[in-house]
Design a protein around this motif. Structure first.
Motif, PDB file in Angstrom:
ATOM      1  N   ILE A 286       0.847  -1.194   0.000  1.00  0.00           N
ATOM      2  CA  ILE A 286       0.000   0.000   0.000  1.00  0.00           C
ATOM      3  C   ILE A 286       0.880   1.241   0.000  1.00  0.00           C
ATOM      4  CG2 ILE A 286      -1.691   1.314   1.340  1.00  0.00           C
ATOM      5  CD1 ILE A 286      -2.854  -1.342   2.271  1.00  0.00           C
ATOM      6  N   TYR A 287       1.931   1.213   0.807  1.00  0.00           N
ATOM      7  CA  TYR A 287       2.969   2.231   0.714  1.00  0.00           C
ATOM      8  C   TYR A 287       4.075   1.650  -0.160  1.00  0.00           C
ATOM      9  CZ  TYR A 287       0.642   4.440   4.692  1.00  0.00           C
ATOM     10  OH  TYR A 287      -0.278   5.017   5.525  1.00  0.00           O
ATOM     11  N   PRO A 288       4.223   2.124  -1.387  1.00  0.00           N
ATOM     12  CA  PRO A 288       5.106   1.467  -2.358  1.00  0.00           C
ATOM     13  C   PRO A 288       6.585   1.646  -2.045  1.00  0.00           C
ATOM     14  CG  PRO A 288       4.239   3.502  -3.278  1.00  0.00           C
ATOM     15  CD  PRO A 288       3.537   3.305  -1.967  1.00  0.00           C
ATOM     16  N   HIS A 289       7.372   0.759  -2.622  1.00  0.00           N
ATOM     17  CA  HIS A 289       8.831   0.865  -2.524  1.00  0.00           C
ATOM     18  C   HIS A 289       9.265   2.239  -3.022  1.00  0.00           C
ATOM     19  CE1 HIS A 289      13.037  -0.318  -2.604  1.00  0.00           C
ATOM     20  NE2 HIS A 289      13.114   0.166  -3.838  1.00  0.00           N
ATOM     21  N   GLY A 290      10.137   2.879  -2.255  1.00  0.00           N
ATOM     22  CA  GLY A 290      10.579   4.228  -2.588  1.00  0.00           C
ATOM     23  C   GLY A 290       9.944   5.279  -1.701  1.00  0.00           C
ATOM     24  N   SER A 291       8.809   4.923  -1.065  1.00  0.00           N
ATOM     25  CA  SER A 291       8.161   5.879  -0.160  1.00  0.00           C
ATOM     26  C   SER A 291       8.658   5.703   1.274  1.00  0.00           C
ATOM     27  CB  SER A 291       6.641   5.704  -0.203  1.00  0.00           C
ATOM     28  OG  SER A 291       6.249   4.463   0.357  1.00  0.00           O
ATOM     29  N   TYR A 292       9.558   4.756   1.467  1.00  0.00           N
ATOM     30  CA  TYR A 292      10.108   4.487   2.785  1.00  0.00           C
ATOM     31  C   TYR A 292      11.573   4.085   2.635  1.00  0.00           C
ATOM     32  CZ  TYR A 292       9.251  -0.291   1.191  1.00  0.00           C
ATOM     33  OH  TYR A 292       9.248  -1.449   0.443  1.00  0.00           O
ATOM     34  N   GLU A 293      12.301   4.088   3.740  1.00  0.00           N
ATOM     35  CA  GLU A 293      13.689   3.634   3.760  1.00  0.00           C
ATOM     36  C   GLU A 293      13.741   2.223   4.320  1.00  0.00           C
ATOM     37  OE1 GLU A 293      16.022   6.475   5.973  1.00  0.00           O
ATOM     38  OE2 GLU A 293      14.760   8.126   5.250  1.00  0.00           O
ATOM     39  N   GLY A 294      14.763   1.462   3.928  1.00  0.00           N
ATOM     40  CA  GLY A 294      14.913   0.098   4.411  1.00  0.00           C
ATOM     41  C   GLY A 294      14.679  -0.916   3.306  1.00  0.00           C
ATOM     42  N   ARG A 295      14.798  -2.200   3.666  1.00  0.00           N
ATOM     43  CA  ARG A 295      14.696  -3.273   2.677  1.00  0.00           C
ATOM     44  C   ARG A 295      13.733  -4.363   3.129  1.00  0.00           C
ATOM     45  NH1 ARG A 295      19.919  -6.055   2.163  1.00  0.00           N
ATOM     46  NH2 ARG A 295      19.338  -6.638   0.033  1.00  0.00           N
ATOM     47  N   LEU A 296      13.056  -4.954   2.151  1.00  0.00           N
ATOM     48  CA  LEU A 296      12.205  -6.120   2.387  1.00  0.00           C
ATOM     49  C   LEU A 296      12.833  -7.318   1.697  1.00  0.00           C
ATOM     50  CD1 LEU A 296       8.606  -4.687   1.736  1.00  0.00           C
ATOM     51  CD2 LEU A 296       9.850  -4.826   3.909  1.00  0.00           C
ATOM     52  N   LEU A 297      12.960  -8.423   2.430  1.00  0.00           N
ATOM     53  CA  LEU A 297      13.513  -9.652   1.868  1.00  0.00           C
ATOM     54  C   LEU A 297      12.495 -10.773   2.004  1.00  0.00           C
ATOM     55  CD1 LEU A 297      17.116  -9.587   3.436  1.00  0.00           C
ATOM     56  CD2 LEU A 297      16.426  -8.756   1.180  1.00  0.00           C
ATOM     57  N   LEU A 298      12.273 -11.498   0.928  1.00  0.00           N
ATOM     58  CA  LEU A 298      11.411 -12.670   0.949  1.00  0.00           C
ATOM     59  C   LEU A 298      12.235 -13.857   0.504  1.00  0.00           C
ATOM     60  CD1 LEU A 298       8.393 -13.378   1.530  1.00  0.00           C
ATOM     61  CD2 LEU A 298       8.065 -13.371  -0.947  1.00  0.00           C
ATOM     62  N   GLU A 299      12.411 -14.823   1.394  1.00  0.00           N
ATOM     63  CA  GLU A 299      13.265 -15.982   1.161  1.00  0.00           C
ATOM     64  C   GLU A 299      14.666 -15.563   0.716  1.00  0.00           C
ATOM     65  OE1 GLU A 299      10.351 -19.648   0.201  1.00  0.00           O
ATOM     66  OE2 GLU A 299      10.736 -18.336  -1.524  1.00  0.00           O
ATOM     67  N   GLY A 300      15.168 -14.493   1.334  1.00  0.00           N
ATOM     68  CA  GLY A 300      16.521 -14.037   1.088  1.00  0.00           C
ATOM     69  C   GLY A 300      16.698 -13.104  -0.077  1.00  0.00           C
ATOM     70  N   ASN A 301      15.662 -12.918  -0.878  1.00  0.00           N
ATOM     71  CA  ASN A 301      15.750 -12.041  -2.051  1.00  0.00           C
ATOM     72  C   ASN A 301      15.005 -10.743  -1.790  1.00  0.00           C
ATOM     73  OD1 ASN A 301      17.101 -14.070  -3.663  1.00  0.00           O
ATOM     74  ND2 ASN A 301      15.106 -15.106  -3.815  1.00  0.00           N
ATOM     75  N   GLU A 302      15.615  -9.618  -2.149  1.00  0.00           N
ATOM     76  CA  GLU A 302      14.972  -8.325  -1.942  1.00  0.00           C
ATOM     77  C   GLU A 302      13.763  -8.174  -2.860  1.00  0.00           C
ATOM     78  OE1 GLU A 302      15.908  -3.513  -1.617  1.00  0.00           O
ATOM     79  OE2 GLU A 302      17.505  -4.914  -2.236  1.00  0.00           O
ATOM     80  N   ILE A 303      12.679  -7.680  -2.301  1.00  0.00           N
ATOM     81  CA  ILE A 303      11.477  -7.400  -3.098  1.00  0.00           C
ATOM     82  C   ILE A 303      11.169  -5.908  -3.000  1.00  0.00           C
ATOM     83  CG2 ILE A 303      10.512  -9.710  -2.855  1.00  0.00           C
ATOM     84  CD1 ILE A 303       8.636  -8.618  -0.686  1.00  0.00           C
TER      85      ILE A 303
END
Length: 528
Positions: free
Chosen positions: A55-72
């Motif tokens: 809902i808050y898209p990538h780029g509107s926040y700082e930090g990283r999301l990883l799913l099974e070790g891969n950044e999403i």
């Protein structure tokens, strides 16, 4: 990535104008675990969930999301869903003119067909295939729904299960459940827990967000606590300690969740006699039938009963939101006639509705306008109202209820659910009522805020306000009420005083059954 984590949110920081909602927050979820996420209203939980869900898209926040070790980097909710993150919001969101199966597969009604080892899409809906796929999905996840059922006829609990099934149809690796039990009965909660445990056994990870500590203790494997937008602590199940969890949530210890009330109860203030309301959809049937009870000054009368017993409908009728077919309403011994909420307020009756989004707030306004609007007479001068008078009127309520917001001019749409609820209560108190109806006043509110509202109830009682309280949380109702009126099937099943009230005695009355009223007006009852 630490081995065993299916989802990681690392150093998530999200800013809004004047507010740091998430401050370097970290969250990790192991494979096949139920992770509890808790914190006060305004702690940053909803913001974090909206980041995970796109809902808050990538780029509107700082930090990283990883799913099974891969950044999403999800740019929208559809991206998050495709990556394997399912989300079930707190508010029920179903298409009521369609079947269960159509709701579940609405985003892809055509489904995918297999022809000679190659995938292709038909431009037409294959309803037989859709119902078969839905039946298989529901069976695998132990969800008791009929794929062909009309969604309009489903209970609130069944609609919640439908939303979960819709999320599971995308085969998520992580399923987020945001306050899933808020509007559910105890039996519906048990069914939900069975579904969650089945998901865990099948390897699906679940993020379970709730304000109810007993649910955390019973269902989750770990719990992560946020406060003021920051990580505070994470506990393994073997480390669970209720007092420690509460202290970490609110930053202080609560010695007594339900503060004692010692005020003297006075004379009768409010009474209803034989209140009857016609069913709005079914001919020749009463929704509420001959309900009678009274409330005295400084007394809290708890309206008990199961979901659907008619508690909220009685209060809506008293407040002028539903037409009264017959019966009488008295205030200080004098009969009054209420045909609208304006009539109720004029007579000194105020109400905090269970549905704050529909009846409690104007989401286009700021906090001060939402509070002050309920009593413009107190601040108007020759039909004009100044901004200063609005702010002056709202400020004491804003402070007393400890609304977490940058200021009075903050839009209520930006507040957390619990702080919105505080504004609704402030709005009701602004009318300076003689009688106040509290319909699920702590719904969706954290432990610390609940304790503040309990203290507020005691303060109102000490001032002689007559209080009618509805709560689906039986321990809360038992602790805060001086007397109990138990409802079942639109009738008063019985009354209990404080000394008589036990969970068993309340449930015995709440499960009483009533036969249809005859043409002569007589009715029969029998206990289950």
């Amino acid at each position: 990535m630490e081995k065993g984590y299916v989802l990681e949110a690392n150093d998530i920081t999200k800013r809004f104008p004047g507010v740091l909602a998430n401050d370097a927050v970290c969250l990790n979820v192991r494979y096949g675990e139920v992770l509890g996420l808790i914190g006060e209203n305004g702690a940053g939980k909803s913001t974090l969930l909206k980041i995970l869900n796109g809902i808050y898209p990538h780029g509107s926040y700082e930090g990283r999301l990883l799913l099974e070790g891969n950044e999403i980097t999800p740019a929208c909710t559809m991206d998050a869903m495709k990556e394997g993150i399912g989300y079930v919001p707190q508010e029920t969101n179903v298409l009521k003119n369609f079947s269960v199966a159509e709701n579940i597969y609405m985003s892809d009604l055509r489904l995918e067909k297999v022809h000679e080892d190659r995938r292709s899409r038909t431009p037409f809906v294959n309803f037989k295939e859709m119902y078969q796929a839905c039946e298989k999905l529901l069976k695998e996840n132990k969800i008791d729904l009929n794929p062909r059922a009309d969604v309009r006829k489903l209970s609130v609990g069944q609609q919640q299960m439908l939303m979960i099934a819709r999320a599971l149809a995308t085969k998520p690796k992580v399923l987020i459940l945001d306050e899933p039990t808020t509007s559910l009965s105890s039996s519906d909660v048990e069914r939900l827990f069975e579904v969650v445990r089945n998901l865990k056994e099948n390897g699906t990870s679940v993020i379970f967000v709730t304000h109810k500590l007993d649910e955390i203790l019973e269902l989750t494997d770990r719990v992560t606590i946020l406060r003021d937008g920051k990580n505070i602590s994470t506990f393994e199940k073997k480390e669970y300690d209720t007092s420690k969890i509460i202290a970490d949530m609110i930053g202080r210890e609560i010695s007594d969740m339900y503060p004692e009330r010692e005020n003297k109860i006075g004379e009768e203030v409010f009474r209803v006699e034989d209140l009857t309301v016609e069913h709005p959809y079914i001919a020749n049937r009463d929704l509420i039938h001959k309900v009678s009870f009274s409330v005295r000054a400084g007394e809290v009368v708890g309206l008990g009963g199961l979901v659907g017993a008619g508690r909220s409908e009685v209060c809506s009728a008293i407040y002028g939101m539903m037409p009264i077919k017959s019966g009488k309403v008295f205030l200080n011994g004098k009969e009054i006639h209420i045909k609208s909420s304006e009539d109720a307020v004029h007579n000194g009756i105020s109400m905090v509705s269970e549905d704050r989004k529909r009846y409690g707030l104007n989401f286009r306004w700021d906090i001060q306008k939402n509070i002050a609007i309920s009593n413009l007479k107190a601040i108007s001068r020759a039909y004009f109202v100044s901004d200063k008078s609005i702010a002056d009127r709202a400020r004491p309520y804003f402070a007393d209820l400890r609304v977490k917001a940058p200021g009075l001019n903050t839009g209520v749409a930006t507040l957390s659910g619990g702080n919105q609820q505080k504004v609704v209560i402030a709005r009701a108190l602004n009318t300076e009522p003689k009688v106040i109806i509290l319909d699920e006043p702590t719904k969706g509110i954290d432990v610390g805020s609940k304790n503040e509202i309990y203290q507020l109830i005691n303060e109102l009682a000490a001032k002689g306000v007559a209080i009618i309280m509805i709560s689906s949380e039986l321990p809360e109702l038992m602790a805060m009420s001086d007397r109990f009126v138990i409802m079942a099937e639109g009738h008063v099943a019985g009354e209990l005083n404080k000394e008589e009230a036990r969970e068993a005695s309340i449930m015995h009355l709440a499960t009483k059954t009533f036969k249809n009223v005859s043409k002569s007006g007589k009715e029969e009852t029998k206990d289950e």
